[in-house]
Motif scaffolding. Structure first.
Motif, mmCIF file in Angstrom:
data_model
loop_
_atom_site.group_PDB
_atom_site.id
_atom_site.type_symbol
_atom_site.label_atom_id
_atom_site.label_comp_id
_atom_site.label_asym_id
_atom_site.label_seq_id
_atom_site.Cartn_x
_atom_site.Cartn_y
_atom_site.Cartn_z
ATOM 1 N N UNK A 39 0.842 -1.188 0.000
ATOM 2 C CA UNK A 39 0.000 0.000 0.000
ATOM 3 C C UNK A 39 0.880 1.242 0.000
ATOM 4 N N UNK A 40 0.307 2.322 -0.536
ATOM 5 C CA UNK A 40 1.046 3.576 -0.600
ATOM 6 C C UNK A 40 0.066 4.738 -0.459
ATOM 7 N N UNK A 41 0.452 5.772 0.275
ATOM 8 C CA UNK A 41 -0.375 6.970 0.388
ATOM 9 C C UNK A 41 0.513 8.208 0.329
ATOM 10 N N UNK A 42 -0.066 9.295 -0.171
ATOM 11 C CA UNK A 42 0.655 10.557 -0.260
ATOM 12 C C UNK A 42 -0.142 11.628 0.461
ATOM 13 N N UNK A 43 0.541 12.364 1.338
ATOM 14 C CA UNK A 43 -0.115 13.399 2.129
ATOM 15 C C UNK A 43 0.593 14.729 1.945
ATOM 16 N N UNK A 44 -0.203 15.800 2.060
ATOM 17 C CA UNK A 44 0.357 17.142 2.100
ATOM 18 C C UNK A 44 -0.359 17.922 3.209
ATOM 19 N N UNK A 45 0.419 18.694 3.949
ATOM 20 C CA UNK A 45 -0.156 19.552 4.980
ATOM 21 C C UNK A 45 0.432 20.957 4.861
ATOM 22 N N UNK A 46 -0.397 21.949 5.145
ATOM 23 C CA UNK A 46 0.113 23.311 5.282
ATOM 24 C C UNK A 46 0.266 23.607 6.768
ATOM 25 N N UNK A 47 1.284 24.370 7.098
ATOM 26 C CA UNK A 47 1.530 24.778 8.486
ATOM 27 C C UNK A 47 1.753 26.279 8.516
ATOM 28 N N UNK A 48 1.125 26.951 9.480
ATOM 29 C CA UNK A 48 1.244 28.402 9.596
ATOM 30 C C UNK A 48 2.616 28.777 10.164
ATOM 31 N N UNK A 49 3.034 30.033 10.024
ATOM 32 C CA UNK A 49 4.381 30.453 10.466
ATOM 33 C C UNK A 49 4.668 30.210 11.941
ATOM 34 N N UNK A 50 3.645 30.149 12.801
ATOM 35 C CA UNK A 50 3.886 29.885 14.220
ATOM 36 C C UNK A 50 4.612 28.560 14.435
ATOM 37 N N UNK A 51 4.506 27.656 13.469
ATOM 38 C CA UNK A 51 5.089 26.324 13.612
ATOM 39 C C UNK A 51 6.416 26.182 12.875
ATOM 40 N N UNK A 52 6.987 27.289 12.383
ATOM 41 C CA UNK A 52 8.264 27.223 11.659
ATOM 42 C C UNK A 52 9.395 26.626 12.488
#
Length: 418
Positions: free
Chosen positions: A308-321
């Motif tokens: 099995x294979x999965x691809x994920x993308x997440x955005x993170x706001x600058x507070x989490x840099x």
């Protein structure tokens, strides 16, 4: 030892529940039966996972129930419906907040933190639907069905949806608050209303980050959450965003982080300094994750292993840099806890999809009582239940033992001192 007696002693000593239940009010002018009897009975019914007001009313005739709550006589289901229509919802929310604040003060949330961050998942869930009953707070949609004559016709279906806020830890799960989605209203609008109230009730420092599905990935919501003082991690699926396309092009040039977690091979890459909005003001970071694993199934008596294979993308706001990409990966996957644990548990064992009384105020009141009962049972059993921690009993068995405890009224101490 009587388990229901232990439970009520725990919630009395730790959360001061008797006094807080007495503070819950309704708008009846001259109440014949004190509100606290309805409030305590409904909460006890939620803890015992009773499916309806009718069942709560029937169980209120049990000797153990009446002794525990000092109930002078059994209640009626129409009385419970009448009171829930007139509850002051802010009182139930204050009680829920008080319980969750006590949990944090007692450091119960420490194990739920990710790199020192307390994460709250936000998601919506459909509660009830009906083709015959509705209220002014119901949403409405068209359904195509077949009539008795075999013809395809359109009918109206009415439903209620709520946005929930939840903290998921390795040991337990608690719901912080919920907000109804109005007829024709966008899910994000209800989520922002929920977050604004949580900012007032819990304060900015109660938690640090919210995690949401791709539905919430839009510039207005991200900006609003940041103004409230929290970071945000959201699933990123919208290929129409320039940031999505730029991340696809730039990711292969970034250094990959590879590790194994829960029998999965994880490869993470990140692209920083992208912008979610076309005006260039909302800067984000995109973390991309590729996960591979082998799924094992028994089919027709044979063991079948499927890659099995999965691809994920997440955005993170600058507070989490300052936080590493692995932390963003963990926060992103934390969102599944609200579906896999809270919604699943509430639906399967707490009758979340059953509407005991179809009235806008009664529905919210009952759901607040339900999640309060869920939270109290969770922390009592999962954090303090040695038998469950040792794997000797299931949660369902412990719920049955709570119910059986009412069969021995002589072992119970009344919840009220006066």
């Amino acid at each position: 030892m009587n388990l229901v007696g232990q439970f009520w002693r725990y919630v009395t000593e730790v959360y001061d529940l008797p006094r807080r239940l007495r503070a819950v009010r309704d708008t009846r002018c001259i109440p014949v039966i004190p509100t606290v009897f309805a409030s305590a009975s409904l909460l006890l019914g939620a803890v015992l996972r009773l499916p309806s007001f009718h069942q709560v009313a029937r169980d209120s005739a049990r000797a153990g129930w009446r002794r525990l709550l000092k109930l002078p006589h059994p209640l009626q289901d129409d009385f419970l419906a009448y009171v829930t229509e007139r509850y002051r919802l802010e009182d139930w929310r204050e009680l829920l907040v008080a319980v969750n604040r006590t949990l944090k003060q007692n450091r119960a949330f420490e194990s739920a933190k990710i790199n020192g961050l307390l994460v709250v998942a936000i998601d919506a869930n459909e509660q009830f639907k009906s083709q015959h009953r509705c209220c002014h707070a119901c949403g409405c949609r068209k359904l195509k069905v077949r009539s008795h004559a075999g013809e395809e016709i359109q009918i109206d279906e009415f439903y209620h949806r709520m946005v929930y806020a939840q903290i998921q830890g390795p040991d337990f799960s608690v719901v912080l608050d919920l907000e109804p989605i109005g007829p024709g209203e966008d899910e994000c609008a209800a989520a922002l209303r929920l977050l604004g109230r949580m900012r007032r009730l819990y304060g900015r420092r109660f938690f640090d980050v919210i995690t949401v599905d791709a539905w919430y990935t839009n510039t207005p919501l991200v900006r609003a959450v940041r103004r409230l003082g929290w970071g945000i991690v959201s699933v990123f699926k919208q290929a129409r965003f320039t940031a999505y396309q730029e991340a696809s092009i730039l990711a292969p040039t970034q250094k990959a982080e590879c590790f194994t977690a829960a029998d999965r091979q994880i490869v993470l890459r990140e692209v920083r300094d992208l912008t979610l909005a076309e005006d260039g003001e909302e800067r984000i970071r995109v973390v991309l994750g590729d996960e591979t694993w082998v799924q094992t199934q028994r089919i027709a008596g044979r063991t079948v292993r499927t890659p099995m294979r999965s691809h994920w993308r997440w955005t993170a706001s600058p507070e989490l840099d300052p936080y590493p990409q692995r932390a963003i990966w963990r926060i992103g996957h934390q969102r599944w806890g609200i579906e896999n644990h809270a919604f699943n548990e509430l639906t399967q064992y707490y009758h979340l999809e059953h509407c005991p009384h179809h009235h806008p105020v009664a529905i919210i009141a009952w759901l607040l009582i339900l999640v309060l009962g869920f939270n109290l049972f969770e922390v009592f059993v999962r954090l303090h239940g040695k038998l469950w921690q040792q794997g000797q009993v299931t949660l369902q068995e412990l719920a049955l033992r709570l119910d059986r405890g009412l069969e021995h009224p002589e072992e119970l101490t009344p919840l009220w001192s006066g």
